[in-house]
Design an enzyme around this catalytic site. Structure first.
Site, PDB file in Angstrom:
ATOM      1  N   CYS A 169       0.805  -1.220   0.000  1.00  0.00           N
ATOM      2  CA  CYS A 169       0.000   0.000   0.000  1.00  0.00           C
ATOM      3  C   CYS A 169       0.837   1.269   0.000  1.00  0.00           C
ATOM      4  O   CYS A 169       0.485   2.261  -0.654  1.00  0.00           O
ATOM      5  CB  CYS A 169      -0.953   0.011   1.193  1.00  0.00           C
ATOM      6  N   ASP A 183      -8.465   3.710  -3.244  1.00  0.00           N
ATOM      7  CA  ASP A 183      -7.473   2.753  -2.764  1.00  0.00           C
ATOM      8  C   ASP A 183      -7.115   1.771  -3.870  1.00  0.00           C
ATOM      9  O   ASP A 183      -7.973   1.053  -4.379  1.00  0.00           O
ATOM     10  CB  ASP A 183      -8.001   2.001  -1.538  1.00  0.00           C
ATOM     11  N   HIS A 193      -1.396   1.444   7.056  1.00  0.00           N
ATOM     12  CA  HIS A 193      -2.039   1.467   5.739  1.00  0.00           C
ATOM     13  C   HIS A 193      -1.996   2.885   5.177  1.00  0.00           C
ATOM     14  O   HIS A 193      -2.389   3.840   5.854  1.00  0.00           O
ATOM     15  CB  HIS A 193      -3.478   0.971   5.795  1.00  0.00           C
TER      16      HIS A 193
END
Length: 258
Positions: free
Chosen positions: A69, A124, A109
């Site tokens: 991420c 995302d 994250h």
């Protein structure tokens, strides 16, 4: 058009002449999810480097690798900025639905918040197989994509002021929590991603420093490869194959181009 913009479009097979508007972000997100795998191979091989714009361009767009991420979402964020969008990065805490608790080792994250016509959306591209594939408004409205249903709810928790919830297609019958994030604390410098990487690489509870994991979405579902198994979801049908090291390398090249 600068190098990053041109290389990103090439990686996701997007025409260089196409103007990226908010209305076509669905298509861009879907292309990204199918082209750039979520993977931790550099961690497993002990080849991590300092996160920077040149590093991300070289790793993801020149070498055609994937990332976690804190690599994929910053890369997509830079692409959004280059195409005139109002976006910021922010950090969140992932929820473990098995233990029904948030992970305790930090805000690991990294995700994106985009503002369009006075409305803020979560974007995302770096959450494994749990990708919304569309901008998700921070209004609580449910959006539906080929990967399931997603919504962002207000939260009064100490870890963040919003929570991403999801109901993955063919997998979930009830809503599950993905992660909480704080919209009031944007990442002000890309170098902050190095703090995230340090935790992911070093912490004993990190799931990404134990064994290789590679996954990406497909037209019919998703593919997930580890050093011991290969799992293929295709329109609700799942097949799982136990593999050895030779088969692992074959599948890595065949399905992920690595």
């Amino acid at each position: 058009m600068n190098e990053l913009n041109a290389l990103f479009r090439k990686r996701i097979h997007l025409p260089g002449s196409e103007t990226i508007t908010f209305e076509v972000l669905d298509n861009v997100l879907a292309r990204t999810a199918k082209a750039i795998p979520f993977e931790n191979l550099r961690i497993i091989e002990n080849k991590t480097s300092v996160i920077s714009k040149p590093y991300l361009v070289n790793k993801i767009l020149v070498n055609n690798e994937g990332g976690l991420c804190y690599e994929i979402n910053p890369m997509f964020y830079l692409f959004l900025i280059d195409n005139g969008f109002d976006a910021v990065l922010t950090r969140g805490v992932v929820y473990n639905n098995d233990t029904e608790s948030y992970l305790t080792f930090g805000r690991t994250h990294v995700t994106i918040l985009l503002t369009h016509k006075g409305q803020t959306y979560l974007i995302d591209t770096g959450f494994g197989g749990n990708l919304p594939l569309k901008p998700v408004p921070l209004s609580g409205e449910t959006i539906t994509s080929s990967n399931g249903q997603f919504r962002v709810q207000r939260s009064n928790g100490e870890l963040g002021d919003y929570v991403l919830e999801m109901k993955l297609k063919h997998k979930d019958t009830d809503w599950k929590i993905g992660y909480t994030f704080d919209s009031r604390k944007p990442v002000t410098d890309l170098s902050e991603c190095n703090a995230v990487q340090k935790i992911i690489v070093e912490h004993t509870e990190s799931s990404f420093n134990k064994h290789p994991l590679i996954t990406k979405l497909t037209d019919g579902g998703n593919l997930t490869l580890t050093n011991t198994s290969f799992t293929h979801w295709d329109h609700g049908i799942v097949t799982k194959e136990k593999i050895d090291r030779v088969r692992y390398k074959e599948l890595l090249k065949e399905h992920f181009g690595i």
